[in-house]
Design a protein around this motif. Structure first.
Motif, short mmCIF file in Angstrom:
data_model
loop_
_atom_site.label_atom_id
_atom_site.label_comp_id
_atom_site.label_asym_id
_atom_site.label_seq_id
_atom_site.Cartn_x
_atom_site.Cartn_y
_atom_site.Cartn_z
N VAL A 55 0.86 -1.19 0.00
CA VAL A 55 0.00 0.00 0.00
C VAL A 55 0.89 1.23 0.00
CG1 VAL A 55 -1.74 1.30 1.28
CG2 VAL A 55 -1.87 -1.19 1.18
N GLU A 56 0.56 2.15 -0.89
CA GLU A 56 1.37 3.35 -1.04
C GLU A 56 0.48 4.57 -0.80
OE1 GLU A 56 2.76 3.76 -5.03
OE2 GLU A 56 4.48 5.00 -4.45
N ILE A 57 0.94 5.48 0.07
CA ILE A 57 0.19 6.72 0.29
C ILE A 57 1.10 7.89 -0.08
CG2 ILE A 57 -1.06 8.18 1.95
CD1 ILE A 57 -1.65 5.76 3.61
N ILE A 58 0.63 8.70 -1.03
CA ILE A 58 1.43 9.87 -1.41
C ILE A 58 0.57 11.12 -1.26
CG2 ILE A 58 2.58 11.07 -3.30
CD1 ILE A 58 3.52 8.54 -4.39
N SER A 59 1.05 12.06 -0.46
CA SER A 59 0.42 13.37 -0.40
C SER A 59 1.51 14.30 0.09
CB SER A 59 -0.77 13.36 0.56
OG SER A 59 -1.33 14.65 0.62
N GLU A 60 1.97 15.17 -0.80
CA GLU A 60 3.14 16.02 -0.47
C GLU A 60 2.97 16.66 0.90
OE1 GLU A 60 6.07 16.29 -1.72
OE2 GLU A 60 5.56 14.87 -3.30
N PRO A 61 3.94 16.66 1.75
CA PRO A 61 5.30 16.14 1.60
C PRO A 61 5.42 14.67 2.06
CG PRO A 61 5.12 17.36 3.65
CD PRO A 61 3.75 17.34 3.04
N TYR A 62 4.32 13.97 2.19
CA TYR A 62 4.40 12.60 2.71
C TYR A 62 4.41 11.56 1.61
CZ TYR A 62 3.07 15.24 6.80
OH TYR A 62 3.05 16.17 7.79
#
Ligand SMILES: Nc1ncnc2c1ncn2[C@@H]1O[C@H](COP(=O)(O)OP(=O)(O)OP(=O)(O)O)[C@@H](O)[C@H]1O
Ligand SMILES: [Mg+2]
Length: 362
Positions: A55-62
């Motif tokens: 599972v990949e979570i991307i939300s700048e800066p995370y």
């Protein structure tokens, strides 16, 4: 899929949603990445082939990944919306070698969507919190300055009359004490201290904007020259050199000349104070189409990074007691703001301070 298996899947999904809610409730705003990582793990656990899933979570800066990502994957994703704007996504991957898109259950897609909504809500709350903190800090600062302005105006008024009396009577005493006795020397000390205090009061009044402003279109070149002439003996006394660079013609600005002189005095006196012996202070005036720029630089120690944001605060000083009240730059800042200008600090190279004042032309 059998009914039992179906039920099991359903329970896993509900458990995941429940877990995600609890993770969010217990979220520590300082460790958002940990929260997001826990959410990724929880989502992974709920999947049919959880051992193979990433599972990949991307939300700048995370950017968080539950486990190492295979080179080729099949995936489904759901956008994270923050205040109705797409701000990243959550992806579930399976290695492409063993899986196809068909291996994602409809329920899992729904679950992914739900988790993305939850994460979006969380990020919204984080943004609101940060914004509130900034606004609160700004208000506290404005409050402090406002209250300080009122108090200083009051104090300055109250002190003006007794100070004038001290000075007046001391001078009267001195005129009677003609010989150069100890008494006469003591009276001199009283007079000098009273003059120093009067200067502080004057600065306080400037700071609290209690001085009437007298704006008029003026050529500021002679104003600068005159201020430098007045300061010349101070330069000599402190063994500091200076170089003034001015444009050839006149430089017109809508300004209060007394206040402008005050600005030059405060900045140059600071520069002299912090200059080493034989240090050079440069005063430069430049004019562009839209702006008038006055720069004052010295070769002293400059201002440490930690102090830069404090120097315009009233009463901030690093001078030894009795040498400075910490009001000079606050006054300068106030005057320049009332002229719709700005003042910025920049380190001088290789060492020293540079103050850059910019006035807009009308
Ligand atoms: N040219 C400079 N070089 C190094 N530090 C400076 C310079 N100008 C200002 N500072 C720093 O900023 C502080 C605040 O300056 P400000 O002019 O407001 O007060 P002050 O000079 O200490 O006292 P006052 O101006 O009331 O006599 C100084 O004490 C010093 O730490
Ligand atoms: Mg000063």
């Amino acid at each position: 899929m059998t009914l039992e298996k179906n039920l099991k899947e359903r329970i896993k999904e509900l458990t995941c949603l429940y877990e995600v809610s609890s993770i969010i409730v217990n979220n520590d705003y300082k460790e958002l990445d940990k929260t997001l990582f826990s959410i990724a793990l929880s989502l992974r656990k709920s999947l049919q082939y959880s051992k193979n899933a990433t599972v990949e979570i991307i939300s700048e800066p995370y950017h968080l990944i539950s486990s190492a990502l295979p080179s080729k994957t099949v995936s489904i994703e759901s956008t994270i919306n923050v205040f109705n704007e797409p701000k990243g996504f959550i992806k579930i991957h399976y290695p492409a070698k063993k899986f196809t898109k068909k291996d994602f259950l409809t329920e899992e897609k729904k679950l992914l969507k739900n988790v993305a909504i939850n994460v979006g809500d969380l990020l919204e709350r984080v943004a609101i919190r940060e914004n509130e903190a900034v606004v609160k800090r700004k208000m506290e600062h404005a409050d402090r300055l406002g209250i300080l302005g009122e108090i200083t105006a009051g104090i300055a008024h109250e002190l003006n009359t007794p100070l004038a009396n001290i000075l007046g009577f001391a001078e009267l005493l001195k005129s009677k004490e003609t010989d150069n006795t100890q008494t006469s020397k003591d009276i001199d000390k009283i007079i000098n201290s009273a003059i120093f205090s009067r200067e502080v009061v004057k600065k306080l009044m400037f700071f609290a904007c209690e001085m009437p402003q007298n704006l008029g279109q003026t050529d500021i070149v002679p104003v600068i020259n005159e201020a430098m002439n007045l300061l010349d003996p101070t330069f000599k006394k402190n063994e500091v050199k200076y170089k003034v660079t001015l444009p050839k013609g006149e430089v017109l600005l809508k300004a209060d000349t007394i206040q402008l002189t005050q600005v030059i005095f405060n900045l140059v006196l600071n520069a002299i104070y912090f200059s080493p012996k034989d240090g050079l202070i440069k005063i430069t005036l430049e004019e562009t189409k839209k702006k008038i720029i006055l720069k004052i630089s010295d070769e002293g120690p400059g201002i440490s990074a930690g102090n830069v944001q404090k120097i315009f605060q009233p009463f901030f000083t690093t001078k030894t007691v009795g040498d400075g009240s910490g009001l000079g730059l606050s006054v300068v800042h106030g005057i320049i703001r009332s002229h719709r200008g700005t003042i910025d600090y920049q380190p001088n190279i290789p060492t020293g301070a540079t103050f850059i004042i910019t006035f807009p032309k009308q």
